[in-house]
Design an enzyme around this catalytic site. Structure first.
Site, PDB file in Angstrom:
ATOM      1  N   LYS A  14       0.829  -1.222   0.000  1.00 22.28           N
ATOM      2  CA  LYS A  14       0.000   0.000   0.000  1.00 22.28           C
ATOM      3  C   LYS A  14       0.857   1.264   0.000  1.00 22.28           C
ATOM      4  CE  LYS A  14      -2.466  -0.392   3.780  1.00 22.28           C
ATOM      5  NZ  LYS A  14      -2.196  -1.678   4.406  1.00 22.28           N
ATOM      6  N   ARG A  89     -10.786   1.155   8.445  1.00 17.18           N
ATOM      7  CA  ARG A  89     -10.290  -0.164   8.829  1.00 17.18           C
ATOM      8  C   ARG A  89     -11.350  -0.974   9.564  1.00 17.18           C
ATOM      9  NH1 ARG A  89      -4.596   1.473   9.130  1.00 17.18           N
ATOM     10  NH2 ARG A  89      -3.218  -0.321   9.295  1.00 17.18           N
ATOM     11  N   ARG A 128      11.082  -4.421   6.094  1.00 16.16           N
ATOM     12  CA  ARG A 128      10.614  -3.080   5.709  1.00 16.16           C
ATOM     13  C   ARG A 128      11.351  -1.973   6.454  1.00 16.16           C
ATOM     14  NH1 ARG A 128       4.390  -1.379   5.489  1.00 16.16           N
ATOM     15  NH2 ARG A 128       4.314  -1.699   7.737  1.00 16.16           N
ATOM     16  N   ARG A 161       9.762   0.637  11.622  1.00 17.82           N
ATOM     17  CA  ARG A 161       8.622   0.971  12.466  1.00 17.82           C
ATOM     18  C   ARG A 161       8.591   0.094  13.711  1.00 17.82           C
ATOM     19  NH1 ARG A 161       3.338   1.437   8.636  1.00 17.82           N
ATOM     20  NH2 ARG A 161       2.467   0.351  10.450  1.00 17.82           N
ATOM     21  N   ARG A 172      -1.812  -7.209  14.051  1.00 16.31           N
ATOM     22  CA  ARG A 172      -2.313  -6.377  12.939  1.00 16.31           C
ATOM     23  C   ARG A 172      -2.995  -7.237  11.884  1.00 16.31           C
ATOM     24  NH1 ARG A 172       3.168  -3.902  11.607  1.00 16.31           N
ATOM     25  NH2 ARG A 172       2.217  -2.797   9.873  1.00 16.31           N
TER      26      ARG A 172
END
Ligand code: AMP
Length: 217
Positions: A14, A89, A128, A161, A172
């Site tokens: 995304k 969400r 990431r 993160r 998540r």
């Protein structure tokens, strides 16, 4: 009109697609995750309320999230379109967004959903790195910046993160399946839902999404 929602599980691509869409179509990027992270780093009241929830991978309560999106969408730069990334969400958020659409004159016109199998998501999240300044995403294995640790787009130092750890990721992912996946049926019913297979590769997804956006702007 490009009033867009970008959906998908954590790690589906995304963030990368969001950066490409806003650069190509010149619409503001409204990432609720970025807004929360900015509030956390500035130590605002909202940031204090959201910090522990976000780091554990939970969802920030709907009332806080919906209010901030309404304020943001009402701003002048969203007049000619917007890209909502990470919102809605939950079904309650989707209903609230639908209700605020006519009120602020900016109803959603397209929903882009990018999906990738769970095993791949987990792998991607571990590698990431993100830019805290402009929101661009990289991966230490598959999408390295030109200069290690530095954002190609704005030159800021990349970070990992806090919620990109295996425990928070599992929370998540579970929230995604329980709370966010039901939005597919919601937007299919509205006739604005478009699914993209994230496994065809980032470039291909960008091409396919761009085609859809050009046909709808
Ligand atoms: P993201 O950058 O979209 O992955 O969001 C990071 C984190 O911010 C999420 O894991 C949630 O804790 C929180 N968050 C972002 N958007 C929302 C939302 N629409 N509703 C609730 N929590 C959110």
């Amino acid at each position: 009109m490009l009033n867009i929602i970008l959906m998908g599980p954590p790690g589906a691509g995304k963030g990368t697609q969001a950066t490409r869409i806003i650069d190509a179509f010149h619409i503001p990027h409204i990432s609720t995750g970025d807004i929360f992270r900015e509030n956390i780093s500035k130590g605002t009241e909202l940031g204090k309320k959201a910090k522990a929830i976000i780091e554990a991978g939970g969802l920030v309560p709907d009332d806080l999230t919906i209010g901030l999106v309404k304020d943001r969408l009402s701003q002048d730069d969203c007049k000619e379109g917007y890209l909502l990334d990470g919102f809605p969400r939950t079904l309650a958020q989707a209903e609230a967004l639908k209700a605020m659409g006519p009120e602020i004159g900016r109803p959603v016109t397209l929903v882009i959903d990018i999906t990738v199998p769970d095993e791949v998501l987990k792998e991607r999240i571990g590698g990431r790195r993100v830019c805290p300044k402009c929101g661009a995403s990289y991966n230490i294995h598959s999408m390295k910046p030109v200069q290690e640790g530095i954002c190609d787009r704005c030159g800021a130092e990349l970070i990992q993160r806090k919620d990109d750890n295996p425990e928070s990721f599992m929370v998540r992912l579970q929230n995604y399946y329980e709370q966010t996946a039901p939005l597919v049926a919601f937007y299919e019913k509205e006739g604005i839902y478009h699914h993209f297979d994230g496994m065809v590769g980032l470039e291909k997804v960008t091409e396919q999404v761009a085609e859809l956006l050009k046909a709808n702007r």
